[in-house]
Design a protein around this motif. Structure first.
Motif, short mmCIF file in Angstrom:
data_model
loop_
_atom_site.label_atom_id
_atom_site.label_comp_id
_atom_site.label_asym_id
_atom_site.label_seq_id
_atom_site.Cartn_x
_atom_site.Cartn_y
_atom_site.Cartn_z
N ARG A 140 15.31 45.19 36.66
CA ARG A 140 16.18 46.11 37.87
C ARG A 140 16.31 45.39 39.13
NH1 ARG A 140 14.49 48.84 42.11
NH2 ARG A 140 11.94 48.31 41.76
N ALA A 141 15.43 44.74 39.36
CA ALA A 141 16.12 43.36 40.22
C ALA A 141 17.43 42.99 40.35
CB ALA A 141 15.04 42.28 40.74
N ARG A 142 17.34 42.58 38.86
CA ARG A 142 18.21 41.01 38.29
C ARG A 142 19.41 42.43 38.28
NH1 ARG A 142 15.58 37.27 33.90
NH2 ARG A 142 14.22 36.22 35.19
N GLN A 143 19.77 43.63 37.63
CA GLN A 143 20.28 44.37 37.31
C GLN A 143 21.20 44.59 38.83
OE1 GLN A 143 21.75 44.90 34.60
NE2 GLN A 143 19.80 44.08 33.29
N GLU A 144 20.22 45.29 39.75
CA GLU A 144 20.36 45.19 41.04
C GLU A 144 21.56 44.26 41.74
OE1 GLU A 144 17.19 46.76 43.42
OE2 GLU A 144 16.77 49.15 42.17
N LEU A 145 20.61 43.39 41.40
CA LEU A 145 20.97 41.76 42.44
C LEU A 145 22.85 41.64 41.51
CD1 LEU A 145 21.37 39.57 44.09
CD2 LEU A 145 19.91 38.55 42.19
N LYS A 146 23.44 42.19 40.53
CA LYS A 146 23.88 41.78 39.74
C LYS A 146 25.30 42.52 40.37
CE LYS A 146 26.19 41.91 34.84
NZ LYS A 146 26.00 41.99 33.34
N ALA A 147 24.49 43.91 40.14
CA ALA A 147 25.75 45.18 40.70
C ALA A 147 25.89 44.41 42.25
CB ALA A 147 25.26 46.14 40.42
N THR A 148 24.92 44.08 42.83
CA THR A 148 25.95 43.87 44.44
C THR A 148 26.42 43.08 43.94
OG1 THR A 148 23.18 45.01 45.03
CG2 THR A 148 24.42 43.60 46.48
N LYS A 149 25.94 41.56 43.21
CA LYS A 149 27.14 40.40 43.59
C LYS A 149 28.48 41.50 42.85
CE LYS A 149 23.45 36.63 42.76
NZ LYS A 149 23.50 35.61 42.50
N LEU A 150 28.45 41.59 41.58
CA LEU A 150 29.23 41.73 41.54
C LEU A 150 30.37 43.48 42.73
CD1 LEU A 150 31.90 42.75 39.27
CD2 LEU A 150 30.00 45.00 38.20
N GLU A 151 29.98 44.27 43.01
CA GLU A 151 29.67 44.42 44.37
C GLU A 151 31.21 43.90 45.05
OE1 GLU A 151 29.68 48.18 47.45
OE2 GLU A 151 27.40 48.00 46.44
N ALA A 152 29.77 43.10 45.68
CA ALA A 152 30.51 41.81 46.74
C ALA A 152 31.88 40.92 46.41
CB ALA A 152 29.50 41.10 47.85
N ALA A 153 31.68 40.94 45.29
CA ALA A 153 32.60 40.22 44.45
C ALA A 153 34.20 41.14 44.40
CB ALA A 153 32.58 39.70 43.06
N THR A 154 33.70 41.75 43.55
CA THR A 154 35.09 43.21 43.33
C THR A 154 35.73 43.63 45.35
OG1 THR A 154 33.77 44.20 41.94
CG2 THR A 154 35.95 45.04 42.81
N ALA A 155 34.93 43.56 46.50
CA ALA A 155 34.98 43.48 47.81
C ALA A 155 36.42 42.06 48.28
CB ALA A 155 33.72 44.73 48.41
N THR A 156 35.41 41.26 48.16
CA THR A 156 35.91 40.29 48.47
C THR A 156 37.16 39.65 47.92
OG1 THR A 156 33.39 39.10 48.38
CG2 THR A 156 35.31 37.83 48.80
N LYS A 157 37.48 40.26 46.71
CA LYS A 157 38.37 40.51 46.38
C LYS A 157 39.55 40.85 46.65
CE LYS A 157 37.73 38.54 41.88
NZ LYS A 157 37.30 38.63 39.83
N ALA A 158 39.40 42.12 46.90
CA ALA A 158 40.23 43.03 47.59
C ALA A 158 40.74 42.81 48.71
CB ALA A 158 39.01 44.71 47.18
N ALA A 159 39.79 42.22 49.13
CA ALA A 159 39.98 42.46 50.64
C ALA A 159 40.89 40.64 51.03
CB ALA A 159 38.84 41.66 51.82
N GLN A 160 40.83 40.47 49.99
CA GLN A 160 40.91 38.54 49.72
C GLN A 160 43.37 39.52 49.20
OE1 GLN A 160 39.78 35.89 47.27
NE2 GLN A 160 38.81 35.03 48.60
N ARG A 161 43.38 39.95 48.66
CA ARG A 161 44.04 40.06 48.25
C ARG A 161 44.86 40.93 48.97
NH1 ARG A 161 41.73 42.21 43.12
NH2 ARG A 161 41.25 44.22 43.70
N ARG A 162 44.09 42.16 50.12
CA ARG A 162 45.22 43.15 50.93
C ARG A 162 45.18 41.71 51.88
NH1 ARG A 162 44.40 47.63 52.73
NH2 ARG A 162 45.79 48.64 53.94
N GLU A 163 45.08 41.38 52.90
CA GLU A 163 44.38 39.92 53.74
C GLU A 163 45.62 39.40 52.33
OE1 GLU A 163 42.97 36.33 55.73
OE2 GLU A 163 42.29 37.24 53.56
N GLN A 164 46.20 38.81 52.20
CA GLN A 164 47.47 37.97 51.62
C GLN A 164 48.87 39.11 51.10
OE1 GLN A 164 47.11 37.37 47.04
NE2 GLN A 164 49.08 35.71 47.45
N ALA A 165 48.25 40.42 50.99
CA ALA A 165 49.64 40.89 51.28
C ALA A 165 49.44 41.20 52.44
CB ALA A 165 49.13 42.57 50.72
N LEU A 166 49.26 41.10 53.88
CA LEU A 166 49.35 41.59 54.90
C LEU A 166 49.75 40.18 55.82
CD1 LEU A 166 46.27 43.62 56.17
CD2 LEU A 166 49.09 44.63 56.12
#
Length: 286
Positions: free
Chosen positions: A211-237
């Motif tokens: 369960r912890a691994r799944q939560e960690l994986k989901a958390t990492k996926l969420e963080a990676a998605t947020a980071t990529k979105a932030a990077q795309r938004r930062e690049q566009a801006l």
């Protein structure tokens, strides 16, 4: 103000010309004087002719001359005076016509200068209007740039917050792993007497780890998605900021060119033909 050459000098010059056996004319008298305007010399020369006729009429009536000779001489002199007056009037008329032509030319040139000045003032007003419009566009671009900079700052703040949350989740997973490892070690120490309980604890530990691994994986996926979105938004801006800065540089260059053209334009350019000015107006509108 000076009124011109004195009449005594004009009369004396005419006498000298006549004494040389030449007919006093405006040009000959002016040449003899070395100065004097044609109009002034012509007027005084008419007075001189009248005075000369009176002087010669007086000489013709001398008692020493026979009456017939005096009469003939007077008639001849009157004819000469009339002819001289006619020639003088013709010369004065010609001089007046030339003077009128010069005055007309000067009047026409003055009107052209006034028209050119009006055109130059109109072009200066157009340049000022264009400069004001460019200034307004520059102010709008600066406001847009400030807004985009604020949006970029907000995106960066969101990215930092997402990264902080990801770090917090990873720390929690690490702590959970340590706790589970401790529990597993304790359970293994008691396995001999607690087989079933140990098995249950192991199963529970595996489930917790999964369960912890799944939560960690989901958390990492969420963080990676947020980071990529932030990077795309930062690049566009960033691209929008670069485009805005290039637009501002172009507007500032045009504004500088308009100011230089309004301040350094020669007066001779204001006399260009109407077609050329219309062409220039179209270029500015473009």
């Amino acid at each position: 103000m000076p009124v011109g050459v004195p009449e005594t000098e004009v009369f004396a010059a005419a006498d000298r010309v006549l004494a040389r056996g030449e007919r006093p004319t405006v040009e000959r008298v002016r040449l003899e004087l070395g100065r004097g305007s044609p109009a002034r010399v012509g007027q005084l020369l008419e007075v001189w002719w009248d005075a000369l006729a009176k002087r010669l009429s007086g000489h013709a009536s001398l008692p020493a001359l026979p009456a017939t000779v005096a009469s003939a001489f007077a008639q001849i002199w009157e004819q000469a005076v009339a002819a001289g007056r006619t020639a003088a009037e013709q010369e004065v008329t010609a001089e007046r016509a030339a003077l009128a032509a010069v005055m007309q030319s000067l009047q026409k040139e003055a009107e052209q200068q006034v028209a050119a000045l009006a055109q130059a003032q109109s072009e200066a007003a157009d340049a000022r209007a264009a400069a004001e419009l460019a200034g307004q566009r520059l102010a709008d671009l600066e406001r847009l740039l400030a807004q985009q900079a604020q949006e970029l700052a907000d995106v960066r703040s969101q990215r930092d917050a997402a990264q902080a949350r990801a770090a917090m989740h990873e720390a929690g997973v690490t702590e959970l792993r340590a706790e589970l490892a401790a529990q597993l070690t304790e359970a293994q120490a008691e396995r001999a007497g607690w087989g079933a309980q140990i098995q249950a604890l192991e199963d529970r530990a595996h489930r917790e780890i999964d369960r912890a691994r799944q939560e960690l994986k989901a958390t990492k996926l969420e963080a990676a998605t947020a980071t990529k979105a932030a990077q795309r938004r930062e690049q566009a801006l960033q691209q929008a900021l670069d485009k805005a800065e290039r637009t501002i540089a172009t507007v500032e260059a045009k504004l500088s060119a308009l100011a230089a053209k309004a301040s350094t334009r020669p007066r001779s350019e204001a006399k260009k033909p109407t077609a050329a000015r219309r062409k220039g107006g179209k270029a500015r509108n473009t």
